[in-house]
Design an enzyme around this catalytic site. Structure first.
Site, PDB file in Angstrom:
ATOM      1  CG  HIS A 252      -2.080   0.908   1.156  1.00 33.33           C
ATOM      2  ND1 HIS A 252      -2.242   1.982   2.008  1.00 33.33           N
ATOM      3  CD2 HIS A 252      -3.150   0.934   0.320  1.00 33.33           C
ATOM      4  CE1 HIS A 252      -3.349   2.616   1.716  1.00 33.33           C
ATOM      5  NE2 HIS A 252      -3.925   2.012   0.695  1.00 33.33           N
TER       6      HIS A 252
ATOM      7  CE  LYS B   5      -2.106   4.959  -2.146  1.00 29.31           C
ATOM      8  NZ  LYS B   5      -2.086   3.793  -1.231  1.00 29.31           N
TER       9      LYS B   5
ATOM     10  CG  HIS C 153      -7.281   8.385  -1.103  1.00 34.92           C
ATOM     11  ND1 HIS C 153      -5.948   8.091  -1.313  1.00 34.92           N
ATOM     12  CD2 HIS C 153      -7.923   7.195  -1.123  1.00 34.92           C
ATOM     13  CE1 HIS C 153      -5.797   6.786  -1.477  1.00 34.92           C
ATOM     14  NE2 HIS C 153      -6.987   6.220  -1.356  1.00 34.92           N
TER      15      HIS C 153
ATOM     16  CE  LYS D 220      -5.202   6.418   2.962  1.00 32.58           C
ATOM     17  NZ  LYS D 220      -5.139   6.531   1.484  1.00 32.58           N
TER      18      LYS D 220
END
Length: 698
Positions: free
Chosen positions: A311, A313, A539, A541
């Site tokens: 996950h 990025k 989106h 976090k």
């Protein structure tokens, strides 16, 4: 029954010369939903519908707001200070005082005259007297108990207001758009199918995300969001602002990858070696393999524990002169880089010299440790300046990361024990915070967890996370203590009225069983009006500890609130089990302090003149040394205190601090529920959402 004095505005009919048309009575606008059509306009024929448009009026503490939604098959036109905008059926528009609405195709003009509170609660009495008519039409909210009835012989329809304060509160936030600033001559925003046109936000409501000159940049940006005014995107970045210049090799790490989109955005990636470390599976992986360029190498890290994902990025962009490191929150798909609230950190680092080749730093160790755990064997290539090289985890030790504005916080799958238990997940956070010293203002200060997906968690694990995130001591050596936690999470209404409508909910993927397991006391609203992103669903976090608009620390990460991402302690806290790969950057006062004077750029433009130390010559070397010796400070863009000659980074935290708690009618979003109330595009949920350019809805 309400009277004319209860109205908040009037729609006044105009003649062709712009004067008031006394033959048509003004239309009273009441708080709530107001439906207008041909009966109100006193016209015959069906070109103007009986329910042509809905004008929703609501108020906050400072001003009134008016939102237009076209119900009938024919459009309307709105004229404001800067021109006209056509609002088509099932489209929305924000209007303001003195704006003119034309009912098409009959070209019937009505001007909105707002009753300015207190000062003019009975405004338009003159208009009422001019028309010699008493207006008795009472408009209600859309709650079920608001029933239309014909109640008098004249046939005037009266609607009774629902006696439900909670429904009023829900309506008030139904379409959370800024009204137009009539004095500034702004243009309404239209939600037109899937494309959005901008609305200017009054300057009094919007704080620009500029960083102070002469102080170290934070390197943290929000991503540019389509449909917002230029002022709201000040200091924000696009993909082209990140992957720029003479990149020699690009290592891209992500979960979802739309090859067609990213190659159209960055044609450079067709020509240079690209190592794509991804988390795609199934049909999406087949699509990636079939459509990638020949110069791309795909790598999927091993997932030794079930239900894990890759996950992280990030981007590692290799230049002749140095390395650009990017950690962000967006999948490599169009919607993530255009329609949502996203965050990105980037910083350029030079190569080590003969004097610094033995120098290491915490950031360097963080990066090499993470890359090693990917079990990626590396990539061999040749650069004009260095000849053949092998790009692998150890290769990155050739760069000088001593000026890094952050520390890396990574997660890798596995059962981490002994010394490794503090290298990843929430235990890495505990380790970094435990070694930091904070101002005494942060003793027992609150924590905020803001995320876009919620795993299966319980109170015991929340306490585990809260304990790690509350670590740290004051400068006098006292523990900061456990802080109260807020979970910033969009409501159903936030999703429904967002820039994307219900489609935004597909990127907030949490089932109802996980949402319902969280106590109501944790939920806090997504409110982002200060940066113009109230309707751009998060989106991004982030996790933070704060006191007012000052931050003890701030974390930008790919990690949602889940055990898979952060890990959970096992075997009497001697083992940390993590399922997924994640990556984040942690801002600390000490990292801000160390970054003073850092201006290196791989591309020679310091990324952005707005956020760099653009006037380096104004400080002497002695003054810079004084700055380096002072404690660093982290603040939000809403912070207004005097910096008093200290190093600080102004971070564009996209949500309000403190985040407002949920009200009794607020419902947290769950993506596996059925929602039948239409969104701004007239859609209901569930519905198909397209992620990839070469793939249909999925």
């Amino acid at each position: 029954m309400a009277s004319a004095q209860d109205s908040v505005a009037f729609l006044t009919a105009l003649s062709t010369d712009g004067s008031v048309d006394g033959s048509v009575p003004p239309l009273a606008v009441y708080t709530g939903e107001n439906i207008f059509g041909r009966d109100d306009c006193h016209v015959f024929g069906k070109k103007i519908s009986r329910k042509h448009l809905r004008l929703t009026a609501w108020s906050d503490e400072r001003e009134d707001h008016f939102d237009v939604y076209v119900l009938g098959p024919n459009p309307v036109e709105v004229f404001s200070g800067r021109g006209k905008v056509k609002v088509k059926p099932k489209e929305c528009c924000v209007i303001g005082d003195t704006d003119v609405i034309y009912f098409l195709p009959n070209d019937l003009p009505f001007r909105l005259n707002v009753c300015h509170r207190k000062e003019c609660s009975t405004v338009s009495n003159t208009v009422v007297e001019t028309t010699h008519r008493t207006i008795t039409r009472v408009i209600s909210t859309s709650v079920p108990s608001a029933v239309s009835k014909d109640v008098n012989n004249s046939g005037v329809k009266k609607r009774h207001l629902a006696d439900d304060e909670g429904a009023w509160n829900q309506l008030k936030e139904e379409i959370n758009w800024h009204r137009n600033d009539a004095n500034a001559g702004t243009v309404p925003m239209i939600a037109s199918g899937r494309s959005l046109k901008p609305v200017e936000i009054p300057a009094s409501k919007l704080r620009r995300t500029k960083f102070s000159l002469n102080f170290p940049p934070s390197s943290f940006h929000l991503l540019h969001t389509t449909g917002l005014p230029q002022s709201a995107n000040s200091g924000c970045v696009r993909l082209q602002d990140v992957i720029e210049g003479d990149v020699q090799v690009a290592i891209l790490s992500n979960y979802m990858v739309d090859v067609d989109w990213i190659l159209s955005e960055c044609p450079l990636l067709r020509r240079i070696p690209v190592i794509m470390i991804h988390g795609e599976r199934g049909g999406s992986l087949d699509l990636l393999n079939n459509r990638k360029s020949k110069n791309w190498v795909l790598y999927q890290p091993p997932l030794p524990i079930s239900f894990g994902t890759h996950h992280s990025k990030a981007m590692l962009l290799l230049y002749e002169t140095g390395l650009r490191v990017v950690v962000h929150t967006a999948n490599l798909i169009h919607a993530d880089w255009n329609n949502k609230t996203q965050g990105l950190w980037m910083q350029d680092f030079p190569r080590k010299t003969s004097l610094t080749h033995r120098v290491s730093s915490g950031f360097e160790e963080d990066l090499v440790e993470y890359l090693t755990h990917l079990k990626w064997e590396g990539y061999t290539t040749s650069l004009p300046s260095t000849g053949p090289i092998k790009v692998n985890a150890q290769f990155f030790r050739t760069f000088d990361f001593s000026s890094a504005t952050v520390r890396l916080v990574a997660s890798v799958p596995g059962y981490h024990r002994d010394r490794d238990i503090s290298k990843f997940g929430h235990m890495k956070m505990l380790q970094l915070l435990k070694d930091e010293r904070f101002d005494s203002d942060f003793v027992r200060s609150p924590l905020v967890f803001q995320f876009s997906s919620l795993g299966s968690i319980n109170e015991q694990w929340i306490d585990e996370m809260r304990s790690s995130m509350s670590a740290g001591k004051t400068t006098s050596g006292d523990d900061l203590g456990i802080g109260e936690v807020s979970f910033v999470w969009p409501t159903v209404e936030d999703i429904r009225c967002s820039l994307e409508g219900y489609a935004a909910g597909n990127s907030v993927p949490s089932p109802q069983k996980n949402v319902k397991a969280v106590q109501k006391s944790y939920w806090a609203k997504w409110r982002a009006d200060h940066c113009g992103r109230g309707r751009a669903m998060p989106h991004i976090k982030t996790y933070a500890r704060y006191n007012g608009q000052t931050l003890a620390w701030f974390l930008l990460t790919s990690s949602n609130l889940s055990k898979a991402a952060w890990g959970s302690l096992q075997k009497q806290n001697s083992q940390l089990m993590i399922r997924s790969y994640e990556l984040g950057v942690l801002f600390l006062p000490s990292t801000v302090q160390r970054a003073v004077g850092s201006t290196f750029s791989c591309t020679g433009n310091a990324h952005s003149k707005e956020i760099g130390r653009a006037e380096a010559s104004t400080f002497s070397e002695n003054e810079y040394q004084q700055l380096r010796g002072r404690p660093g400070r982290l603040v939000t863009t809403n912070w207004e205190d005097d910096p008093s000659f200290e190093p600080f980074a102004r971070l564009p935290v996209p949500y309000s601090l403190p985040p407002p708690r949920y009200g009794p009618r607020d419902v947290p979003w769950s993506w596996d529920c059925v929602y039948t109330k239409p969104d701004i595009f007239g859609e209901v949920w569930p519905r198909d959402v397209q992620f990839y350019a070469a793939q249909g809805p999925m």
